[in-house]
Scaffold this motif. Structure first.
Motif, PDB file in Angstrom:
ATOM      1  N   SER A 221       0.829  -1.198   0.000  1.00 46.78           N
ATOM      2  CA  SER A 221       0.000   0.000   0.000  1.00 46.78           C
ATOM      3  C   SER A 221       0.866   1.251   0.000  1.00 46.78           C
ATOM      4  O   SER A 221       0.459   2.288  -0.517  1.00 46.78           O
ATOM      5  N   LEU A 222       2.056   1.161   0.577  1.00 44.16           N
ATOM      6  CA  LEU A 222       2.968   2.303   0.651  1.00 44.16           C
ATOM      7  C   LEU A 222       4.183   2.043  -0.236  1.00 44.16           C
ATOM      8  O   LEU A 222       4.882   1.040  -0.071  1.00 44.16           O
ATOM      9  N   SER A 223       4.437   2.955  -1.162  1.00 41.18           N
ATOM     10  CA  SER A 223       5.538   2.776  -2.101  1.00 41.18           C
ATOM     11  C   SER A 223       6.891   2.730  -1.397  1.00 41.18           C
ATOM     12  O   SER A 223       7.795   2.007  -1.830  1.00 41.18           O
ATOM     13  N   TYR A 224       7.031   3.485  -0.313  1.00 39.55           N
ATOM     14  CA  TYR A 224       8.321   3.490   0.381  1.00 39.55           C
ATOM     15  C   TYR A 224       8.698   2.082   0.830  1.00 39.55           C
ATOM     16  O   TYR A 224       9.846   1.650   0.670  1.00 39.55           O
ATOM     17  N   ASN A 225       7.731   1.342   1.388  1.00 44.29           N
ATOM     18  CA  ASN A 225       8.022  -0.020   1.836  1.00 44.29           C
ATOM     19  C   ASN A 225       8.440  -0.905   0.667  1.00 44.29           C
ATOM     20  O   ASN A 225       9.360  -1.718   0.775  1.00 44.29           O
ATOM     21  N   GLY A 226       7.770  -0.744  -0.462  1.00 39.27           N
ATOM     22  CA  GLY A 226       8.138  -1.507  -1.648  1.00 39.27           C
ATOM     23  C   GLY A 226       9.535  -1.188  -2.129  1.00 39.27           C
ATOM     24  O   GLY A 226      10.267  -2.063  -2.601  1.00 39.27           O
ATOM     25  N   SER A 227       9.945   0.085  -1.990  1.00 40.18           N
ATOM     26  CA  SER A 227      11.281   0.482  -2.442  1.00 40.18           C
ATOM     27  C   SER A 227      12.377  -0.168  -1.606  1.00 40.18           C
ATOM     28  O   SER A 227      13.472  -0.440  -2.107  1.00 40.18           O
ATOM     29  N   ILE A 228      12.098  -0.410  -0.327  1.00 39.42           N
ATOM     30  CA  ILE A 228      13.074  -1.083   0.530  1.00 39.42           C
ATOM     31  C   ILE A 228      13.308  -2.507   0.023  1.00 39.42           C
ATOM     32  O   ILE A 228      14.448  -2.985  -0.062  1.00 39.42           O
ATOM     33  N   PHE A 229      12.244  -3.187  -0.333  1.00 39.10           N
ATOM     34  CA  PHE A 229      12.372  -4.547  -0.863  1.00 39.10           C
ATOM     35  C   PHE A 229      13.086  -4.538  -2.216  1.00 39.10           C
ATOM     36  O   PHE A 229      13.861  -5.445  -2.515  1.00 39.10           O
ATOM     37  N   ALA A 230      12.810  -3.521  -3.027  1.00 39.64           N
ATOM     38  CA  ALA A 230      13.508  -3.399  -4.308  1.00 39.64           C
ATOM     39  C   ALA A 230      14.999  -3.166  -4.089  1.00 39.64           C
ATOM     40  O   ALA A 230      15.846  -3.752  -4.781  1.00 39.64           O
ATOM     41  N   MET A 231      15.331  -2.330  -3.117  1.00 34.34           N
ATOM     42  CA  MET A 231      16.736  -2.055  -2.815  1.00 34.34           C
ATOM     43  C   MET A 231      17.470  -3.323  -2.386  1.00 34.34           C
ATOM     44  O   MET A 231      18.652  -3.524  -2.708  1.00 34.34           O
ATOM     45  N   GLU A 232      16.759  -4.225  -1.706  1.00 37.61           N
ATOM     46  CA  GLU A 232      17.378  -5.463  -1.236  1.00 37.61           C
ATOM     47  C   GLU A 232      17.376  -6.562  -2.286  1.00 37.61           C
ATOM     48  O   GLU A 232      17.759  -7.698  -2.005  1.00 37.61           O
ATOM     49  N   GLY A 233      16.931  -6.232  -3.505  1.00 37.58           N
ATOM     50  CA  GLY A 233      17.022  -7.173  -4.608  1.00 37.58           C
ATOM     51  C   GLY A 233      15.927  -8.204  -4.674  1.00 37.58           C
ATOM     52  O   GLY A 233      16.052  -9.217  -5.363  1.00 37.58           O
ATOM     53  N   LEU A 234      14.798  -7.952  -3.961  1.00 38.35           N
ATOM     54  CA  LEU A 234      13.703  -8.917  -3.973  1.00 38.35           C
ATOM     55  C   LEU A 234      12.769  -8.728  -5.172  1.00 38.35           C
ATOM     56  O   LEU A 234      11.967  -9.604  -5.471  1.00 38.35           O
ATOM     57  N   GLY A 235      12.858  -7.598  -5.834  1.00 40.68           N
ATOM     58  CA  GLY A 235      11.974  -7.347  -6.970  1.00 40.68           C
ATOM     59  C   GLY A 235      12.090  -5.912  -7.429  1.00 40.68           C
ATOM     60  O   GLY A 235      12.996  -5.171  -7.033  1.00 40.68           O
ATOM     61  N   TYR A 236      11.129  -5.504  -8.269  1.00 40.86           N
ATOM     62  CA  TYR A 236      11.125  -4.175  -8.871  1.00 40.86           C
ATOM     63  C   TYR A 236       9.773  -3.525  -8.577  1.00 40.86           C
ATOM     64  O   TYR A 236       8.727  -4.167  -8.694  1.00 40.86           O
ATOM     65  N   LEU A 237       9.814  -2.259  -8.227  1.00 41.85           N
ATOM     66  CA  LEU A 237       8.612  -1.570  -7.776  1.00 41.85           C
ATOM     67  C   LEU A 237       7.995  -0.733  -8.885  1.00 41.85           C
ATOM     68  O   LEU A 237       8.660   0.147  -9.450  1.00 41.85           O
ATOM     69  N   LEU A 238       6.725  -0.990  -9.178  1.00 39.87           N
ATOM     70  CA  LEU A 238       5.943  -0.141 -10.071  1.00 39.87           C
ATOM     71  C   LEU A 238       5.250   0.925  -9.238  1.00 39.87           C
ATOM     72  O   LEU A 238       4.467   0.610  -8.330  1.00 39.87           O
ATOM     73  N   THR A 239       5.533   2.190  -9.530  1.00 38.15           N
ATOM     74  CA  THR A 239       4.963   3.270  -8.733  1.00 38.15           C
ATOM     75  C   THR A 239       5.038   4.570  -9.511  1.00 38.15           C
ATOM     76  O   THR A 239       5.541   4.623 -10.636  1.00 38.15           O
ATOM     77  N   TYR A 240       4.551   5.644  -8.882  1.00 40.34           N
ATOM     78  CA  TYR A 240       4.619   6.964  -9.492  1.00 40.34           C
ATOM     79  C   TYR A 240       6.018   7.564  -9.370  1.00 40.34           C
ATOM     80  O   TYR A 240       6.747   7.298  -8.393  1.00 40.34           O
ATOM     81  N   GLU A 241       6.349   8.408 -10.317  1.00 40.68           N
ATOM     82  CA  GLU A 241       7.582   9.186 -10.232  1.00 40.68           C
ATOM     83  C   GLU A 241       7.494  10.148  -9.054  1.00 40.68           C
ATOM     84  O   GLU A 241       6.418  10.625  -8.694  1.00 40.68           O
ATOM     85  N   HIS A 242       8.620  10.418  -8.425  1.00 39.48           N
ATOM     86  CA  HIS A 242       8.788  11.398  -7.340  1.00 39.48           C
ATOM     87  C   HIS A 242       8.359  10.890  -5.965  1.00 39.48           C
ATOM     88  O   HIS A 242       8.565  11.587  -4.976  1.00 39.48           O
ATOM     89  N   LEU A 243       7.783   9.687  -5.871  1.00 38.02           N
ATOM     90  CA  LEU A 243       7.402   9.185  -4.552  1.00 38.02           C
ATOM     91  C   LEU A 243       8.592   8.619  -3.796  1.00 38.02           C
ATOM     92  O   LEU A 243       8.607   8.593  -2.563  1.00 38.02           O
ATOM     93  N   ILE A 244       9.596   8.140  -4.535  1.00 38.47           N
ATOM     94  CA  ILE A 244      10.752   7.482  -3.931  1.00 38.47           C
ATOM     95  C   ILE A 244      12.001   8.305  -4.218  1.00 38.47           C
ATOM     96  O   ILE A 244      12.176   8.841  -5.322  1.00 38.47           O
ATOM     97  N   ASN A 245      12.861   8.391  -3.236  1.00 40.62           N
ATOM     98  CA  ASN A 245      14.133   9.101  -3.406  1.00 40.62           C
ATOM     99  C   ASN A 245      15.021   8.337  -4.393  1.00 40.62           C
ATOM    100  O   ASN A 245      15.454   7.222  -4.112  1.00 40.62           O
ATOM    101  N   THR A 246      15.274   8.932  -5.547  1.00 38.84           N
ATOM    102  CA  THR A 246      16.158   8.316  -6.548  1.00 38.84           C
ATOM    103  C   THR A 246      17.312   9.260  -6.876  1.00 38.84           C
ATOM    104  O   THR A 246      17.802   9.299  -8.004  1.00 38.84           O
TER     105      THR A 246
END
Length: 291
Positions: A221-246
């Motif tokens: 439900s929260l993109s930030y939580n998904g980004s943590i899993f993406a950072m750890e190599g568990l998958g790739y997050l589909l989300t809106y631009e600007h929601l995650i620090n890139t």
């Protein structure tokens, strides 16, 4: 059934202990026990299973807890609304928000509004469209930010000034990070993260007949939580631009989907809403500031 009794019931359900609940409510334990027994008799159902040192809800108790929470919140909101009728410097606003970087426009509006109404207090609830729509229908929220066009039979609304762009959050060491855009072929076979609402809505529509080739690894439900899993190599997050620090040192990059997938977002309110004075003034302010 009295609101006070429901407050007693919710306190016991939360604490799972009669003594602690009585202490928090500033009543005696016999008084609290009598009130709960009367509630069970009124409903004709057993609400608690009592153990030596704790109390647990029965199935009927769980049902009542869910209903009682809404009823007590509504009672509190009504009380606050009537208190605010004479408070020309403020009042209470209840907002339900979806995720979007465009919430900055709403935040700016609230900031400017508070300069004229310094005693304004606002309450934020986050959730998906279904969750927020249910709360506004019950009168628990004054305004909701939605990521799909509201039903004009139920809502009036204002569009936010810009659009939100869909894309993929990728570790910057991943080969996909070298691409300028992400195509459907790039996603096939990848473990993907996404919200349930978007996966079964926007992403399904974007992928069309090839949607079944995509693999949902997990829903967030929260993109930030998904980004943590993406950072750890568990998958790739589909989300809106600007929601995650890139930013350069974040370890993540955002790449837009191609063909482009965009959403408009809206701030909406119940078409038949009876607004408090502060909510009416805030709506007028919103209309001016968004134009």
């Amino acid at each position: 059934m009295e609101i006070r009794t429901l407050r007693y019931f919710l306190a016991v359900a939360r604490e799972e202990n009669m003594s602690r609940a009585a202490e928090l409510l500033h009543v005696t334990q016999p008084t609290l026990s009598k009130q709960l027994k009367s509630l069970e008799e009124e409903l004709g159902k057993k609400l608690f299973t009592r153990h030596a040192f704790s109390i647990q809800l029965t199935d009927e108790g769980i049902l009542l807890r869910n209903r009682a929470e809404d009823l007590v919140r509504m009672a509190d909101k009504i009380e606050q609304e009537f208190v605010s009728l004479d408070d020309i410097a403020g009042g209470e606003l209840y907002l339900g928000l979806a995720e979007s970087y465009q919430l900055r426009y709403l935040a700016r509006s609230i900031k400017n509004f508070k300069q004229h109404y310094p005693n304004l207090h606002y309450h934020i609830t986050s959730g998906d469209t279904e969750q927020l729509s249910e709360k506004v229908a019950k009168g628990l929220l004054d305004f909701v930010v939605l990521v799909e066009q509201p039903d004009i039979r139920k809502y009036e609304y204002i569009e936010f000034p810009q659009t939100d762009t869909w894309g993929l959050i990728i570790p910057d060491t991943d080969p996909l990070a070298k691409k300028k855009a992400i195509h459907l072929d790039d996603l096939v076979g990848l473990p993907l993260f996404c919200s349930d609402q978007a996966w079964n809505g926007d992403i399904r529509n974007w992928a069309g007949s090839r949607f079944s080739e995509l693999q949902l690894e997990g829903s967030f439900s929260l993109s930030y939580n998904g980004s943590i899993f993406a950072m750890e190599g568990l998958g790739y997050l589909l989300t809106y631009e600007h929601l995650i620090n890139t930013s350069k040192d974040s370890g993540l990059v955002f790449r837009p989907l191609s063909p482009k997938l965009e959403n408009r977002i809206y701030i909406a309110w119940n078409r038949y809403q009876a607004f408090t004075p502060i909510a009416e003034r805030f709506l007028a302010h919103l209309k001016d500031s968004f134009q």
